[in-house]
Design a protein around this motif. Structure first.
Motif: not given
Length: 150
Positions: A75, A78, A89-91, A93, A98-102, A115
């Motif tokens: 993984a 983040a 929260v972004a990651v 790869r 990719r935005l994991r959450s907002w 996202p």
């Protein structure tokens, strides 16, 4: 004569009360029997091992858990960014973010989200007075970096 009238009246009151109690009890037992309960014994029985196996065989199977060959690899870390309009929260790869959450801050709402995964992802936080656009991309080190536009 007055005593016998009082006695007769008392006897009628007691008989009426007993009749009402009897009707209520019979009605309660009837309802419990319809619903499957019982006052005198267990409502069900314990399953035998054969019955358990038959129930399990009839149940729908669960999808298999992904194996290590199915997983996309380790993984990516983040990173969270806190702005006046909210938190993102972004990651990253393979060079894509990719935005994991907002989550909007108090008084703000989310207006628009892109996202990813893409070269750049963004979320817009909006309040009655202002709009903040948070743009996130992958930095040279492979970690997400952000900019905020008003």
């Amino acid at each position: 004569m007055a005593v016998s009238r009082v006695s007769r009246r008392l006897l009628l009151v007691v008989a009426g009360w007993l009749a009402t109690a009897l009707v209520a009890t019979v009605a309660g037992v009837a309802v419990l029997n319809v619903l499957g309960g019982s006052l005198t014994g267990a409502g069900g029985h314990a399953l035998t091992p054969e019955e358990v196996r038959a129930e399990l065989a009839a149940a729908s199977p669960r999808p298999p858990l992904p194996s290590s060959a199915d997983s996309p690899g380790p993984a990516a870390p983040a990173k969270a960014f806190s702005t006046g309009g909210g938190t993102v929260v972004a990651v990253c790869r393979d060079g894509l973010v990719r935005l994991r959450s907002w989550s909007p801050a108090q008084g703000y709402s989310v207006d628009d989200v892109e996202p990813g995964p893409a070269r750049q992802a963004e979320v817009e936080f909006e309040s009655g007075r202002s709009e903040l656009k948070v743009e996130v991309r992958c930095g040279a080190d492979g970690l997400p970096v952000h900019t905020v536009e008003s």
